[in-house]
Design a protein around this motif. Structure first.
Motif, PDB file in Angstrom:
ATOM      1  N   VAL A 363       0.867  -1.176   0.000  1.00 15.21           N
ATOM      2  CA  VAL A 363       0.000   0.000   0.000  1.00 15.21           C
ATOM      3  C   VAL A 363       0.904   1.226   0.000  1.00 15.21           C
ATOM      4  N   GLN A 364       0.933   1.957  -1.091  1.00 18.48           N
ATOM      5  CA  GLN A 364       1.770   3.154  -1.193  1.00 18.48           C
ATOM      6  C   GLN A 364       0.950   4.373  -0.791  1.00 18.48           C
ATOM      7  N   VAL A 365       1.476   5.164   0.163  1.00 18.97           N
ATOM      8  CA  VAL A 365       0.794   6.362   0.639  1.00 18.97           C
ATOM      9  C   VAL A 365       1.707   7.561   0.429  1.00 18.97           C
ATOM     10  N   ALA A 366       1.140   8.743   0.591  1.00 19.54           N
ATOM     11  CA  ALA A 366       1.880   9.955   0.258  1.00 19.54           C
ATOM     12  C   ALA A 366       2.810  10.414   1.367  1.00 19.54           C
ATOM     13  N   ARG A 367       2.372  10.293   2.640  1.00 19.65           N
ATOM     14  CA  ARG A 367       3.130  10.914   3.716  1.00 19.65           C
ATOM     15  C   ARG A 367       3.289   9.983   4.896  1.00 19.65           C
ATOM     16  N   PRO A 368       4.368  10.155   5.661  1.00 17.18           N
ATOM     17  CA  PRO A 368       4.554   9.346   6.870  1.00 17.18           C
ATOM     18  C   PRO A 368       3.771   9.930   8.035  1.00 17.18           C
ATOM     19  N   GLY A 369       3.828   9.236   9.175  1.00 17.94           N
ATOM     20  CA  GLY A 369       3.192   9.740  10.389  1.00 17.94           C
ATOM     21  C   GLY A 369       1.729   9.364  10.492  1.00 17.94           C
ATOM     22  N   HIS A 370       1.093   9.897  11.524  1.00 27.26           N
ATOM     23  CA  HIS A 370      -0.324   9.606  11.769  1.00 27.26           C
ATOM     24  C   HIS A 370      -1.209  10.589  11.022  1.00 27.26           C
ATOM     25  N   ALA A 371      -1.073  11.876  11.340  1.00 22.03           N
ATOM     26  CA  ALA A 371      -1.817  12.925  10.651  1.00 22.03           C
ATOM     27  C   ALA A 371      -0.815  13.911  10.083  1.00 22.03           C
ATOM     28  N   PRO A 372      -0.595  13.926   8.782  1.00 20.08           N
ATOM     29  CA  PRO A 372       0.419  14.808   8.208  1.00 20.08           C
ATOM     30  C   PRO A 372       0.151  16.283   8.450  1.00 20.08           C
ATOM     31  N   ARG A 469       6.269   6.832  -0.495  1.00 18.83           N
ATOM     32  CA  ARG A 469       6.906   6.778  -1.813  1.00 18.83           C
ATOM     33  C   ARG A 469       8.419   6.772  -1.669  1.00 18.83           C
ATOM     34  N   GLY A 470       9.064   5.810  -2.329  1.00 22.91           N
ATOM     35  CA  GLY A 470      10.503   5.677  -2.281  1.00 22.91           C
ATOM     36  C   GLY A 470      11.016   4.787  -1.178  1.00 22.91           C
ATOM     37  N   ALA A 471      10.149   4.381  -0.248  1.00 18.10           N
ATOM     38  CA  ALA A 471      10.576   3.534   0.871  1.00 18.10           C
ATOM     39  C   ALA A 471      10.035   2.118   0.754  1.00 18.10           C
ATOM     40  N   GLU A 472       9.498   1.738  -0.396  1.00 17.67           N
ATOM     41  CA  GLU A 472       8.879   0.423  -0.553  1.00 17.67           C
ATOM     42  C   GLU A 472       9.940  -0.684  -0.523  1.00 17.67           C
ATOM     43  N   PRO A 473       9.771  -1.667   0.336  1.00 20.06           N
ATOM     44  CA  PRO A 473      10.721  -2.788   0.354  1.00 20.06           C
ATOM     45  C   PRO A 473      10.445  -3.770  -0.783  1.00 20.06           C
ATOM     46  N   ILE A 474      11.446  -4.568  -1.106  1.00 22.30           N
ATOM     47  CA  ILE A 474      11.289  -5.635  -2.089  1.00 22.30           C
ATOM     48  C   ILE A 474      10.617  -6.825  -1.405  1.00 22.30           C
ATOM     49  N   ALA A 475       9.637  -7.422  -2.064  1.00 23.87           N
ATOM     50  CA  ALA A 475       8.949  -8.593  -1.516  1.00 23.87           C
ATOM     51  C   ALA A 475       9.428  -9.856  -2.226  1.00 23.87           C
ATOM     52  N   GLU A 476       9.627 -10.896  -1.471  1.00 22.53           N
ATOM     53  CA  GLU A 476      10.021 -12.190  -2.029  1.00 22.53           C
ATOM     54  C   GLU A 476       8.969 -12.661  -3.026  1.00 22.53           C
ATOM     55  N   GLY A 477       9.354 -12.797  -4.272  1.00 19.55           N
ATOM     56  CA  GLY A 477       8.419 -13.210  -5.314  1.00 19.55           C
ATOM     57  C   GLY A 477       7.550 -12.098  -5.844  1.00 19.55           C
ATOM     58  N   GLY A 478       7.654 -10.891  -5.273  1.00 16.74           N
ATOM     59  CA  GLY A 478       6.830  -9.766  -5.715  1.00 16.74           C
ATOM     60  C   GLY A 478       5.545  -9.657  -4.926  1.00 16.74           C
ATOM     61  N   TYR A 479       4.989  -8.470  -4.892  1.00 14.62           N
ATOM     62  CA  TYR A 479       3.720  -8.252  -4.198  1.00 14.62           C
ATOM     63  C   TYR A 479       2.571  -8.825  -5.018  1.00 14.62           C
ATOM     64  N   ARG A 480       1.618  -9.402  -4.297  1.00 17.92           N
ATOM     65  CA  ARG A 480       0.463 -10.004  -4.975  1.00 17.92           C
ATOM     66  C   ARG A 480      -0.612  -8.980  -5.303  1.00 17.92           C
ATOM     67  N   ALA A 481      -0.481  -7.802  -4.741  1.00 16.85           N
ATOM     68  CA  ALA A 481      -1.339  -6.672  -5.093  1.00 16.85           C
ATOM     69  C   ALA A 481      -0.626  -5.407  -4.655  1.00 16.85           C
ATOM     70  N   VAL A 482      -0.828  -4.323  -5.412  1.00 17.29           N
ATOM     71  CA  VAL A 482      -0.236  -3.029  -5.095  1.00 17.29           C
ATOM     72  C   VAL A 482      -1.353  -1.993  -5.128  1.00 17.29           C
ATOM     73  N   LEU A 483      -1.526  -1.278  -4.007  1.00 15.17           N
ATOM     74  CA  LEU A 483      -2.547  -0.246  -3.905  1.00 15.17           C
ATOM     75  C   LEU A 483      -1.846   1.112  -3.873  1.00 15.17           C
ATOM     76  N   LEU A 484      -2.121   1.945  -4.859  1.00 13.59           N
ATOM     77  CA  LEU A 484      -1.526   3.279  -4.953  1.00 13.59           C
ATOM     78  C   LEU A 484      -2.554   4.286  -4.454  1.00 13.59           C
ATOM     79  N   LEU A 485      -2.448   4.659  -3.187  1.00 13.37           N
ATOM     80  CA  LEU A 485      -3.393   5.582  -2.573  1.00 13.37           C
ATOM     81  C   LEU A 485      -2.855   7.020  -2.637  1.00 13.37           C
ATOM     82  N   ASP A 486      -3.701   7.961  -2.269  1.00 14.07           N
ATOM     83  CA  ASP A 486      -3.335   9.378  -2.170  1.00 14.07           C
ATOM     84  C   ASP A 486      -2.871   9.966  -3.489  1.00 14.07           C
TER      85      ASP A 486
END
Length: 651
Positions: A363-372, A469-486
């Motif tokens: 799940v890719q999100v725009a900002r870190p933290g709880h409430a940006p 964005r930019g902090a996504e780790p590599i998943a063994e075998g690849g992610y089975r789904a990718v959600l691009l939010l925000d």
């Protein structure tokens, strides 16, 4: 018989523009070790000594005036190689800057102990490198003959991940792009030449290192990285001086690595902002690579999952050829945001549930933290720090509001507009979205990957990985789904390259998906969404470039930002007025001017062909401003920067 005197031409390590030239010094009798490339100490007119590098040694002098003696030799190691000096001088001239500023980036600080060990090596230490390992997959070479033909290409790499050995009798998963670049680097090493591969940060560097270890052997890989300890980095730099056929990898400064027989120069994700050098003269790694390729004649590759507008311009003018490698089949599903304000639409939940049956979901999100962000609970005005004016936010649930710029706690905050004391949360950060997904899918582990929670890889077990964005780790075998939010909030930002940067970041996340996985793009329509749902991002880059060409915005044209006192700005613009294809935006008050300070900013736009002339005029104006004596009431010194992106960040 008295030996004929020798004269050394030295570049002085100084930021002063009036010292940005070669100075001639006499080599006194008895002083040994003065040779091109070595570090020396030389006197200046004020009787102080300065550090510098010998560029050349001659038997005859050019300067007719008084010539001082070289004070002493700091080191006999030729750290400034001729090809690096030529590159530094050309890059500095292109940016109207100083060569010494470029050399500070190119040459790491001296480590005496490491240097002595390098000089004391015997024949056994200089033994020949082992043979290249056998090609793992000879049936599918990547662009064979590219290095031999000295081709220049813009390479679009398909996504996907692959498994390689990690050197510890284990395996690791990396992007297929890294394997493709490693195969190209092998072409150079097979010819007895060096390869330089530049990446934005340590994540890509780690993947490329693993791919190179498998393709050419770990003994033939040299890493140059500011994250290394000083001795380790200097040791790697000295190894580049050995003229061995090695692959040199690192961030933006690696483009200046010494390589006498350069066969390949590759830049990964040339549109990444991390490749822009923040220090003067602010030369982008891509531009330095273009200059170096012109000087060395090596093969050049600008590669990425998404085509940058800068690379597309080079394709359209015929400097680069277009190529694409690999296949990556995923299902990209656009999804509208829910009317109830939820950031995770129903289609994304469905894709996540399906993907979790087989493995991890990103799940890719725009900002870190709880409430940006935080806003006044009464009038809705944005809550800002009293000390610096930065935005307030909440890092984690239950934590006190604090400034996102200076970190100060917002104790006893009150709204300057309505005097209200209540604050409400604005937006959802990575930790808040992770909490919401955890509640919506009980029993599923949720991991966070952002600036405070670094993860480089995850295993194949079902889990939700919420990453900025930019902090996504590599998943063994690849992610089975990718959600691009925000996506909507990402495109709502101001800036010339907002849409281009969004497409690049989405393409990077899409590339981490397993073959056949679903990719959901939430809340985005239009050309940016079409760039991700289609098989290639090239049409999007073409459209973006065409629009900027019509508006005369970078990279269709080059720019020079002129900042200073109104009189100094007017003088600089007057000096530039004779250039035929140059036009000026402004002047306007400088955004960073202090209250009561007279500072203006203007932007000059000019054609690439006029770059050398503009740089010459700019350099003359900066030098004149530097020589102007500081006196009360005198105009402030001028700051002129070529190819400055900052004025366009708010467009």
């Amino acid at each position: 018989m008295t030996p004929a005197p020798a004269f050394a031409r030295v570049v002085v390590d100084s930021r002063l523009p009036q010292l940005d030239r070669l100075f001639e010094y006499r080599v006194p009798p008895g002083l040994e070790g003065v040779a091109p490339g070595v570090r020396v100490r030389v006197p200046l007119r004020n009787e102080r000594e300065a550090s510098g590098y010998v560029v050349e040694v001659a038997d005859a002098r050019d300067w007719e005036g008084e010539v001082a003696d070289v004070a002493h030799v700091v080191s006999t190691v030729p750290v400034l190689q001729p090809e690096v000096w030529a590159l530094a001088r050309a890059v500095a001239d292109r940016a109207a800057g100083g060569a010494a500023d470029v050399l500070r980036v190119a040459i790491p600080g001296r480590q005496a102990r490491v240097e002595k060990a390098w000089l004391a090596r015997d024949a056994a230490d200089r033994a020949a490198l082992p043979a290249l390992p056998a090609v793992a997959d000879a049936s599918a070479p990547v662009l064979p003959g590219l290095v031999e033909a000295r081709r220049r290409i813009a390479l679009e790499c398909a996504g996907g991940v692959a498994e390689v050995a990690d050197g510890d009798d284990g395996t690791a998963w990396i992007g297929r792009w890294a394997i493709a670049l490693a195969a190209l680097a092998r072409q150079a090493l097979e010819r007895g030449e060096q390869a330089i591969l530049v990446v934005p940060d340590h994540r890509e560097q780690r993947q490329l290192r693993l791919a190179l270890d498998a393709a050419v052997g770990e003994e033939r890989v040299v890493e140059l990285d500011a994250r290394q300890k000083n001795p380790e980095r200097y040791r790697a730099f000295l190894r580049c001086l050995d003229d061995e056929p090695v692959a040199i990898i690192g961030p933006r400064s690696a483009v200046y690595a010494p390589a006498k027989r350069l066969g390949l120069l590759a830049v990964w994700e040339d549109g990444d902002p991390l490749l822009a050098e923040p220090l003067a003269p602010g030369v982008h790694a891509r531009d330095a690579a273009l200059v170096r390729q012109a000087q060395s004649g090596c093969a050049l590759v600008l590669a990425g999952h998404a085509r940058s507008t800068d690379a597309e311009r080079l394709v359209e003018v015929g400097f680069l050829e277009h190529e694409r490698v690999g296949e990556h089949r995923v299902r990209v599903l656009p999804a509208a945001l829910a009317d109830d304000g939820r950031r995770v639409p129903a289609a994304a939940f469905a894709a996540a549930r399906e993907g979790l049956q087989h493995g991890p979901v990103l799940v890719q999100v725009a900002r870190p933290g709880h409430a940006p962000g935080l806003a006044c609970g009464d009038c809705g005005a944005r809550a800002r720090c009293r000390a610096c004016g930065g935005p307030l936010g909440v890092r984690s649930r239950g934590s006190a509001p604090a400034c996102r710029l200076c970190g100060r706690l917002a104790a006893a905050w009150s709204c300057p507009s309505c005097s209200g004391t209540r604050m409400r949360e604005v937006g959802r950060g990575s930790s808040r979205i992770a909490e919401e997904l955890g509640r919506a899918m009980p029993g599923i582990p949720v991991a966070i990957a952002d600036g405070e929670h670094e993860r480089l890889e995850v295993d194949a077990r079902p889990r939700i990985v919420v990453a900025t964005r930019g902090a996504e780790p590599i998943a063994e075998g690849g992610y089975r789904a990718v959600l691009l939010l925000d996506g909507d909030s990402l495109l709502a930002r101001e800036g010339l390259r907002v849409a281009e940067e969004a497409v690049r970041q989405w393409a990077t996340a899409r590339a981490l998906a397993a073959d056949g996985a679903s990719v959901v793009l939430a809340g985005v329509m239009g050309p940016a969404a079409a760039a991700i749902t289609g098989a290639t991002t090239v049409p999007f880059a073409k459209a973006e470039l065409a629009e900027r060409r019509a508006l005369r915005f970078p990279p269709a044209v080059r720019t020079a930002s002129v900042v200073g006192h109104p009189d100094a700005v007017a003088e600089a613009l007057e000096a530039l007025s004779g250039i035929e294809h140059l036009d000026v935006l402004g002047p306007v008050p400088a955004a960073d001017a202090r209250p009561g300070e007279e500072r203006e900013r203007a932007i000059a736009r000019f054609a690439y062909a006029d770059g050398p002339r503009v740089a010459s005029v700019v350099r003359a104006r900066v030098l004149a401003a530097a020589r102007r004596p500081a006196r009360p009431g005198a105009p402030a010194r001028l700051r002129i920067r070529l190819d400055d992106h900052e004025p366009f960040d708010g467009l």
